[in-house]
Design a protein around this motif. Sequence first.
Motif, PDB file in Angstrom:
ATOM      1  N   LEU A 145       2.351   1.487  -3.208  1.00  0.00           N
ATOM      2  CA  LEU A 145       1.225   1.863  -4.119  1.00  0.00           C
ATOM      3  C   LEU A 145       0.597   3.550  -4.143  1.00  0.00           C
ATOM      4  N   MET A 146       0.526   3.460  -3.084  1.00  0.00           N
ATOM      5  CA  MET A 146       0.754   5.440  -2.988  1.00  0.00           C
ATOM      6  C   MET A 146       2.130   5.965  -3.023  1.00  0.00           C
ATOM      7  N   SER A 147       3.612   6.077  -2.823  1.00  0.00           N
ATOM      8  CA  SER A 147       4.517   6.984  -3.374  1.00  0.00           C
ATOM      9  C   SER A 147       5.027   6.578  -4.881  1.00  0.00           C
ATOM     10  N   ARG A 148       3.774   5.726  -5.443  1.00  0.00           N
ATOM     11  CA  ARG A 148       4.032   6.241  -6.907  1.00  0.00           C
ATOM     12  C   ARG A 148       2.675   6.185  -7.420  1.00  0.00           C
ATOM     13  N   ALA A 149       1.856   6.479  -7.060  1.00  0.00           N
ATOM     14  CA  ALA A 149       0.621   7.468  -7.486  1.00  0.00           C
ATOM     15  C   ALA A 149      -0.294   6.982  -7.981  1.00  0.00           C
ATOM     16  N   LEU A 150      -0.012   5.534  -7.387  1.00  0.00           N
ATOM     17  CA  LEU A 150      -1.248   4.102  -8.341  1.00  0.00           C
ATOM     18  C   LEU A 150      -2.594   4.096  -7.413  1.00  0.00           C
ATOM     19  N   ASP A 151      -3.790   3.455  -8.097  1.00  0.00           N
ATOM     20  CA  ASP A 151      -4.962   3.694  -7.984  1.00  0.00           C
ATOM     21  C   ASP A 151      -4.529   1.987  -6.364  1.00  0.00           C
ATOM     22  N   ARG A 152      -4.836   3.127  -5.397  1.00  0.00           N
ATOM     23  CA  ARG A 152      -5.043   1.651  -4.005  1.00  0.00           C
ATOM     24  C   ARG A 152      -6.237   1.389  -4.193  1.00  0.00           C
ATOM     25  N   SER A 153      -7.266   1.420  -4.540  1.00  0.00           N
ATOM     26  CA  SER A 153      -8.619   0.466  -4.845  1.00  0.00           C
ATOM     27  C   SER A 153      -8.095  -0.559  -5.159  1.00  0.00           C
ATOM     28  N   ASP A 154      -7.527  -1.036  -6.615  1.00  0.00           N
ATOM     29  CA  ASP A 154      -7.908  -1.667  -8.071  1.00  0.00           C
ATOM     30  C   ASP A 154      -7.286  -3.057  -6.950  1.00  0.00           C
ATOM     31  N   VAL A 155      -7.856  -3.981  -6.892  1.00  0.00           N
ATOM     32  CA  VAL A 155      -7.804  -5.142  -6.338  1.00  0.00           C
ATOM     33  C   VAL A 155      -6.705  -5.918  -6.895  1.00  0.00           C
ATOM     34  N   ARG A 156      -6.439  -6.112  -8.501  1.00  0.00           N
ATOM     35  CA  ARG A 156      -6.155  -6.315  -9.139  1.00  0.00           C
ATOM     36  C   ARG A 156      -4.556  -6.046  -8.969  1.00  0.00           C
ATOM     37  N   LEU A 157      -4.291  -4.666  -8.904  1.00  0.00           N
ATOM     38  CA  LEU A 157      -2.843  -4.285  -9.064  1.00  0.00           C
ATOM     39  C   LEU A 157      -2.584  -4.542  -7.768  1.00  0.00           C
ATOM     40  N   GLN A 158      -3.686  -4.706  -6.506  1.00  0.00           N
ATOM     41  CA  GLN A 158      -3.698  -4.795  -5.154  1.00  0.00           C
ATOM     42  C   GLN A 158      -2.321  -6.434  -5.265  1.00  0.00           C
ATOM     43  N   ARG A 159      -3.086  -6.951  -5.747  1.00  0.00           N
ATOM     44  CA  ARG A 159      -2.537  -9.069  -5.886  1.00  0.00           C
ATOM     45  C   ARG A 159      -1.150  -9.387  -6.934  1.00  0.00           C
ATOM     46  N   LEU A 160      -1.275  -8.337  -7.524  1.00  0.00           N
ATOM     47  CA  LEU A 160       0.079  -8.170  -8.533  1.00  0.00           C
ATOM     48  C   LEU A 160       0.956  -7.403  -7.573  1.00  0.00           C
ATOM     49  N   MET A 161       0.878  -5.934  -7.278  1.00  0.00           N
ATOM     50  CA  MET A 161       2.291  -5.537  -6.067  1.00  0.00           C
ATOM     51  C   MET A 161       2.268  -6.285  -4.880  1.00  0.00           C
ATOM     52  N   THR A 162       1.224  -7.186  -4.278  1.00  0.00           N
ATOM     53  CA  THR A 162       2.123  -8.083  -3.211  1.00  0.00           C
ATOM     54  C   THR A 162       2.641  -9.041  -3.911  1.00  0.00           C
ATOM     55  N   LYS A 163       2.225  -9.682  -4.365  1.00  0.00           N
ATOM     56  CA  LYS A 163       3.564 -10.746  -5.342  1.00  0.00           C
ATOM     57  C   LYS A 163       4.724 -10.387  -5.832  1.00  0.00           C
ATOM     58  N   ARG A 164       4.594  -9.328  -6.383  1.00  0.00           N
ATOM     59  CA  ARG A 164       5.962  -9.049  -6.932  1.00  0.00           C
ATOM     60  C   ARG A 164       6.551  -8.420  -5.041  1.00  0.00           C
ATOM     61  N   VAL A 165       6.314  -7.927  -4.367  1.00  0.00           N
ATOM     62  CA  VAL A 165       6.735  -6.636  -3.361  1.00  0.00           C
ATOM     63  C   VAL A 165       7.522  -8.454  -2.782  1.00  0.00           C
ATOM     64  N   GLY A 166       6.448  -9.580  -2.857  1.00  0.00           N
ATOM     65  CA  GLY A 166       6.840 -10.902  -1.811  1.00  0.00           C
ATOM     66  C   GLY A 166       7.930 -11.838  -2.901  1.00  0.00           C
ATOM     67  N   MET A 210       0.805  -0.952   0.268  1.00  0.00           N
ATOM     68  CA  MET A 210      -0.047  -0.034   0.118  1.00  0.00           C
ATOM     69  C   MET A 210       0.866   1.383   0.014  1.00  0.00           C
ATOM     70  N   GLU A 211       1.725   1.458   1.116  1.00  0.00           N
ATOM     71  CA  GLU A 211       2.826   1.951   1.383  1.00  0.00           C
ATOM     72  C   GLU A 211       3.495   2.865  -0.225  1.00  0.00           C
TER      73      GLU A 211
END
Length: 62
Positions: free
Chosen positions: A26-47, A23-24
């Motif tokens: 996404l916020m720092s990159r000014a991306l849509d934090r409410s997009d669930v697909r993007l959250q899942r994708l970025m969580t996998k990348r962070v992992g 979430m941090e």
Amino acid sequence: MSRLMLGILRMAAEAVTMRDVTMELLMSRALDRSDVRLQRLMTKRVGAALQNQRPNGVVRST
């Protein structure tokens, strides 16, 4: 992405979850934090980025 992720971890006062880091990120990159697909994708990348840093001793799980 690893550099930004590690910067977020450095600023954390306590242990944080992958979701918190995501979430941090996404916020720092000014991306849509409410997009669930993007959250899942970025969580996998962070992992994956965290897994790559673990053998070097840069991060650890608690």
